[in-house]
Every structure is written in C-alpha cells, then in structure tokens.
Design an enzyme around this catalytic site. Structure first.
Site, PDB file in Angstrom:
ATOM      1  N   GLU A 147       3.272   4.048   9.720  1.00  0.00           N
ATOM      2  CA  GLU A 147       2.268   2.908   9.599  1.00  0.00           C
ATOM      3  C   GLU A 147       2.184   1.861  10.746  1.00  0.00           C
ATOM      4  O   GLU A 147       1.116   1.403  11.069  1.00  0.00           O
ATOM      5  CB  GLU A 147       2.671   1.989   8.215  1.00  0.00           C
ATOM      6  CG  GLU A 147       2.216   2.846   7.042  1.00  0.00           C
ATOM      7  CD  GLU A 147       3.202   3.966   6.767  1.00  0.00           C
ATOM      8  OE1 GLU A 147       4.161   3.940   7.448  1.00  0.00           O
ATOM      9  OE2 GLU A 147       2.627   4.800   6.037  1.00  0.00           O
TER      10      GLU A 147
ATOM     11  N   HIS B 268       6.260   1.076  -5.318  1.00  0.00           N
ATOM     12  CA  HIS B 268       5.105   1.684  -5.012  1.00  0.00           C
ATOM     13  C   HIS B 268       3.906   0.844  -6.079  1.00  0.00           C
ATOM     14  O   HIS B 268       2.908   1.264  -6.076  1.00  0.00           O
ATOM     15  CB  HIS B 268       4.835   3.035  -5.322  1.00  0.00           C
ATOM     16  CG  HIS B 268       5.436   4.027  -4.404  1.00  0.00           C
ATOM     17  ND1 HIS B 268       7.015   4.199  -4.384  1.00  0.00           N
ATOM     18  CD2 HIS B 268       4.926   4.738  -3.399  1.00  0.00           C
ATOM     19  CE1 HIS B 268       7.136   5.027  -3.060  1.00  0.00           C
ATOM     20  NE2 HIS B 268       6.077   5.148  -2.678  1.00  0.00           N
TER      21      HIS B 268
END
Lengths: 400, 359
Positions: free
Chosen positions: B89, B158
C-alpha cells in the site's frame, strides 16, 4: 621570493609575447585575463578511488578528466553551499531561524557531484537535509535563506521552512524519514509513462535505509524497470545512532539485493560525478534502477539541536575535516595541477562570502508573510473558499 | 444472506423508484445501473478523455478488480494505463503522489480503506500537505478510492469507517457517495480535480442498482464536489447521512411517513468540504436534526455536523438537541447477530427521530 612566485614570473615573461599578440587583436579587457590566466592548465586527468560493485560487470572509470572550468564551477558551488550552511548555523544560534535545521556541511561533494552527472531536466528528491540540493537544483541562496527565516521572499513563501523547499524538478525537502523514496520511484514511473528520457535521483540516509517502505520501493522499481537512481548518503550516523548500532548489514549498496549497486567515496566530487554518470547511463539504457551508496560525513550534528559530539569524538570530526574535506580536496587538486591560482580561488571565496552576506541581509530584513496568506494554497485551481479560524466568528479566506 | 438483504434493499429501491415514476414524469431512456458499473463507467470515460489518467492498485488489471469495479478496463487500455501492483500500500499510494507533481493524474485503488492505514502517512503528509508546503508550486491531482466502512462478516480489521479520519485533514477533499449517480458524477469530478481526493465507496452498495437519467449517463456528467443533495423533502425533521446509510434513512422516512412524520433526508455526498449551508437551511425549516452514520461516534462526522450547527445561525431554530445515530463504539464483531447490532438499523433511526420529536 618563493619558488612558486619565481616560476610564475618566468611563465608570465615567457608568455608576454603571447600576451602582446592578444593586446593588438582583442583589446584591453581580454588582455588582462589572458595575461593572468593564460598559464593555467585547461584540463587534467585524475586517478580516483575504485567503486565497490554489487551485481555489476563493470564499474565507473577510475581515471577521469576535470576541466579548469568545471573545477572552478564545482569549487564555487561547494563553497557557496558551505558558507550558506555556516551562515544558517549562525542565524539559528541568534534565534532568527527556528524549528528544525539540518545542515549539510561536509557533504557538499555529494550534491555537486550528482548534479554534475545528471541534467536539470532530470528529477531529484531527498529528505530533510535539503538546503544543498535546493541550491544545486536551481534555488538561489537568497530564496533558501529567506525560507529558513520564514519570510515572504522564501522559496516557499515562508510556508515550508527548512524541510519543505521545492523548485522545478526538485520535489523537496521531505520530513518523514524514508517517505521520499516511494515518491521518487513514482516520479520515475511518470518519466517512463510519459516516455521522456529522464530519470529520478532518489536520496535517503543511512538511518532511513532500514525503513520498510524502501524495500517495497526496491521491489516495484526493479519489477517495473523504473529509471530511478537510489542514493544512500551514508554519513555514518542516523541522528545519534552509528551505523553499527542500527544496521545488521552496513553494506548499504547491497541492500537492493536484486538491484545492482555501487559504493562510492562521497567526499570526492569527481568520484560522485563519475559514479552518477555511470548510474544515469544504466537507467537511461532501460536497465531499470540502480543503487549508489555515497560514503560521506556531516560536520554538524544531526540538526541544530544536536551538538554532534555525544556520540562521536571531536577528534573524529577534526580528522575528517583535515584529511577528507571535499572543498580542500578539490582545491589541492586544482592548485597542484596548475589549474587555478590561490588568488583566483580566494577571489571566488570573497565573492561567495558577499553573496551569502547579501542573502543573509535579505533573509533578516524581508518581511514575514502577510497574514492574508495564511490559508492560501490549500487547493489548486479552486475558487476562493472560506476557512474556519480559531473560533466560530473568524472566517478566513483561501485562494489557490 | 447479505446478498439477499442487498436484493431486498434494491427491491425496495426499485419499488420506490416505480412509485416515483407514477407520480413524476421520468426522462425517457433512463436505465437501471449498479453502483459498481457507474464507477466503472466513470473511470472508463475519464481514462478515454485524458491520457494522463491511469489506475493502479492490487488486482485492478488482470483480475478485473477485487470487487470487479475495474472490470474490462485492462482489456481496453492495457498495461500502461491499468497497473497491477504487489501488495504494498505504501508504495502504491506514494508511487502515485509525485506523478501528479510530475504531470500525471493517477487513481489509486485501495482494496479497502482499512489498508490505507499502511499508507496514510503518504496520503496526508505527501499528498494533502504538499500544495500548501510548497506555497502553490506542487499540485497533487490524485484520487484515492476504494470501499470504506463495514461490509458483511469481515470482522474488526476490515470494517472501519475512515470518513472522520480523512475528513479531519486540510488539503484533502473527501467524498462519500451513495447512489449510482453520485458515484459516477462525483468520481468524474474527483478525477478532474487538481487536488488529492479521498473517494470512500461502500462494498455493500456495489451491487445495488439505481435509476440513472439519460443526462447522468452522458460522458460529461459530473456532480460538483462539496454540495449535498436533498433526497427527500420533509418538514418535521432533518436526517443527514452519507453513503449506505442514506438508504437506511430513506427507508426509515418511508415508515415514519405512514405515521405522519415527514423526514427531510439529506445525502451529504461530500464529507470535506461539508455542505453546512444545505444542512442549516433544512434545520431552519424543520427545527430538528438527527445525523446518521456507520462510523464510531467519538470525533466523527455527526459530531462535526452538530458542532457546526451549534456555531451557526441554525442553532436558534432547533427545538430539541441535535442527535447522532452512529455505529456502536466497539471493534466490529464477527457473529451475524453481533454485527447487525453494531451498526445503525432502520429501527434505531426511527427510534431516534421519535425521541427527538418527543412522540
């Protein structure tokens, strides 16, 4: 009268005829310079230290040519950077510069050598020890110093400070350790995407070399064959931590693993230049990234709040200054090869000193940014917007 | 189960659309478009329009996107414009931060915004602040997009909503669309914007169809960033929400309408800059305010709205304290019954409305 002076006298005499010929054809002004500098060598070859290599079949040349012009140019730029940093030290101690101030003196050969090996159309990004690079990338001493003192004439109008200076093709000046490395690869991606034959030089220190994001960057740069030169400026200390205490492996030029690497003497501007040229050729030929470790040294502490002697000895600093100073090394080379005279170099010193004094004068007298500028430059290309002040009744204006 | 719920919700959406059709003349050639396809259309059109736009992220190319939002784009535009990245990321996000400064206009997809935390330093320190720090020298036209907030059964790591986190930072624009039209128009605006934009989608909304007018389907359809939309006019109370919970508010409003309570439902569309004027105008009309969001209560979007209302002219028009309906202040649990009770349900909105109206 010393031998050197007699020699000069004889040389001048011998070349008087030559000088006379010039008088008749070119006029008085030319004659002055021709007579003073006609006896200098225009270029000379030098043996430089061989680079250690990692996953490379060849290495940068060890015999290089320096012209008189180049030598004088490098001398002037390095001297300007040195004096600029020392002036910043002074201004900081007088509390005219505040906050963070990371000085570059001792490492001049790196910035100058790198710039000599690339073009201004190439790109460069570095961390917070950025004043030198801001200068080599096109910023003026005046703008840099005014930015340090937080004035409206600063290169970022006083809004960035020491760590956030930018010019064309120079992306700062980044405060977060290691964060500039992925950004540098991004610039290289843009170069490749737009098919410009440009590359990005992406610098970081020995301390940052242990950051995870740098390894992520190595992977992607190699995977996509990005035209990026990663350069680790190893000045032996990450803040107060020596490389031995921070790194399991201090062979920073090998850290790229699958990326070829070079270890370079970062105190010798010719070594740095040659290695950078070699690395730039590698990138431009589409071979992908390459890594250079420049072994260098900083005379000051990590920043102005660090005296720099609690984790290293004064003797060590003195030894580097006397044996490996980049400016002295270049000066000795030029003098001993008759490429310049002591007076000429002194003249440059005087000019540089004046430039720095003028810049410091500007930096201390230029007014601070106007309060109207407080909220500007939040967004680009945007109609003016309102920004909340410190209380609900204060509404400030922001323009792009 | 989640799919069934989605279907039922879309069924409700379709039903209410049908009802509206009977009451108002609808433009011909409108179509049912799923949110995912609206996003796809937006990116496709912008990729075609501007050579400098490209998409980068994990699985966006050959896999057609983890949630199929970028389906077909790699086949059409190839390796140069649609780039698969390794799972990094930081690198994805920051690789994209300078290309804007160097001339490109990237779209960075985060597989979910939870992973953006790995790269949040680059979003804030390298993207959001750069134009200011450089006093206008380095603009950063980049879009960070991906699903945000709770999904179904994906548990604590998440399921976080980042609207408040990104909404906090000057230098960023933060968008949280609800309908297909929102998604298409706002994503196009975001890509055309010269500034860093955080575009918070919602995974549970990807498969939901909405009616899109012919105008909305055109290649030049954009929605201005920073303007909220009144989805349903009303006179008794103002409900302000963003993303998926706009749908919940409309459902609650439909139920309350049967009891004679008319709710005005505002779809924020943009979190930053917040369209306070729209909210104020509505509150000055209805005199009551309830904010609805999926994120945690403390220091959240609802908290900001309440503070702004208090500081502005609308405060004097409030007949009751403004109230927030939010996710429960806990990490998201896994078990269905626990998860269902961790986020606002329609009954929670109805309850809060009635408490505020004292009925």
């Amino acid at each position: 009268m010393c031998i050197w002076s007699i020699y000069q006298w004889i040389m001048c005499d011998m070349l008087a005829d030559f000088g006379c010929n010039l008088i008749s054809s070119s006029g008085a002004a030319v004659v002055m310079s021709a007579r003073t500098y006609a006896d200098f060598t225009t270029q000379a070859s030098f043996e430089i230290k061989k680079c250690d290599v990692h996953k490379l079949d060849d290495a940068p040349a060890t015999e290089v040519v320096l012209t008189r012009e180049e030598g004088l140019q490098y001398y002037r730029i390095m001297q300007t950077m040195r004096r600029m940093e020392l002036k910043a030290d002074q201004l900081y101690k007088q509390k005219i510069i505040r906050g963070f101030c990371h000085l570059y003196d001792g490492q001049e050969a790196c910035a100058v050598g790198i710039e000599a090996g690339i073009n201004l159309t190439d790109h460069l990004i570095t961390a917070y020890r950025a004043h030198g690079y801001t200068y080599t990338r096109g910023g003026t001493v005046k703008e840099i110093m005014a930015e340090l003192t937080g004035r409206r004439g600063g290169i970022a109008k006083g809004k960035g400070g020491s760590m956030h200076m930018y010019t064309k093709n120079f992306y700062g000046g980044n405060g977060i350790v290691g964060a500039q490395v992925p950004l540098g690869a991004g610039v290289a991606l843009a170069c490749k995407y737009q098919e410009r034959n440009e590359l990005c030089v992406c610098l970081y220190g020995d301390g940052a070399a242990n950051q995870g994001q740098i390894f992520e960057t190595y992977n992607m740069a190699a995977l996509w064959k990005l035209p990026v030169i990663f350069i680790c400026e190893n000045n032996k200390y990450g803040m107060g931590t020596s490389v031995e205490r921070a790194a399991a492996s201090t062979d920073y030029f090998k850290r790229g693993d699958f990326i070829p690497g070079l270890r370079v003497d970062g105190m010798d501007v010719l070594c740095v230049r040659e290695a950078t040229r070699f690395a730039a050729d590698h990138c431009r030929s589409g071979k992908g990234p390459i890594l250079m470790e420049l072994q260098t040294y900083r005379y000051h502490g990590h920043s102005m709040s660090d005296p720099g002697v609690s984790y290293r000895t004064r003797e060590e600093i003195q030894e580097v200054r006397s044996k490996s100073d980049p400016i002295s090394m270049l000066k000795d080379r030029m003098l001993s090869n008759n490429m310049a005279s002591v007076e000429e170099l002194k003249e440059i010193d005087v000019e540089v000193r004046k430039e720095i004094e003028d810049a410091a004068q500007f930096a201390t007298t230029d007014p601070e940014p106007p309060l109207d500028d407080l909220c500007n430059h939040i967004f680009s290309n945007e109609p003016p917007l309102e920004v909340r002040g410190t209380n609900p009744w204060t509404k400030l204006k922001s323009v792009s | 189960m989640a799919a069934l719920r989605c279907f039922l919700r879309s069924g409700k959406g379709a039903v209410s659309v049908l009802l509206r059709r009977e009451l108002h003349a609808t433009a011909p050639a409108s179509a049912q478009v799923m949110v995912r396809d609206a996003l796809n259309q937006a990116m496709d059109e912008e990729l075609e329009r501007d050579e400098r736009v490209f998409l980068l992220g994990e699985e966006v190319a050959q896999y057609d996107g983890a949630y199929k939002v970028s389906r077909g784009l790699w086949k059409k535009y190839g390796d140069k414009r649609i780039i698969d990245t390794p799972i990094t990321e930081v690198m994805c996000d920051s690789v994209l931060a300078p290309p804007p400064q160097a001339g490109l206009r990237p779209i960075c997809e985060f597989m979910t915004f939870n992973f953006s935390m790995q790269a949040i330093d680059q979003v804030i320190n390298s993207a959001a602040k750069t134009y200011y720090m450089s006093a206008g020298l380095q603009p950063v036209p980049i879009v960070f997009r991906g699903p945000n907030g709770a999904s179904a059964g994906v548990a604590a790591q998440h399921s976080q909503c980042f609207a408040a986190w990104y909404g906090h930072c000057p230098g960023l624009k933060v968008i949280s669309p609800w309908s297909a039209e929102d998604c298409k128009g706002l994503l196009k605006s975001a890509i055309r914007d010269d500034n860093p934009v955080v575009f918070l989608e919602n995974e549970l909304m990807y498969g939901v169809p909405f009616e899109m007018s012919e105008e909305a389907q055109s290649k030049d359809f954009t929605i201005p960033i920073g303007k909220a939309k009144i989805e349903r006019p009303g006179s008794h109370i103002t409900l302000v929400s963003h993303s998926r919970f706009v749908g919940h508010c409309l459902d609650a409003a439909a139920v309350l309408a049967k009891e004679g309570i008319e709710c005005e439902v505002i779809n924020l569309r943009t979190i930053r800059p917040l369209d306070v004027e729209c909210i104020e105008g509505s509150v000055m009309k209805t005199n009551h305010l309830v904010t609805v969001e999926g994120g945690w209560p403390q220091f959240g979007v609802g908290a900001e709205i309440c503070a702004r209302i208090m500081e502005g002219p609308a405060f004097n028009y409030l007949d009751a304290p403004a109230v927030r309906v939010t996710g429960v202040d806990i990490p998201m649990p896994y078990a269905k019954i626990l998860e269902d009770n961790s986020i606002p349900q329609i009954k929670d909105i109805i309850f809060s409305v009635k408490k505020t109206l004292n009925v």
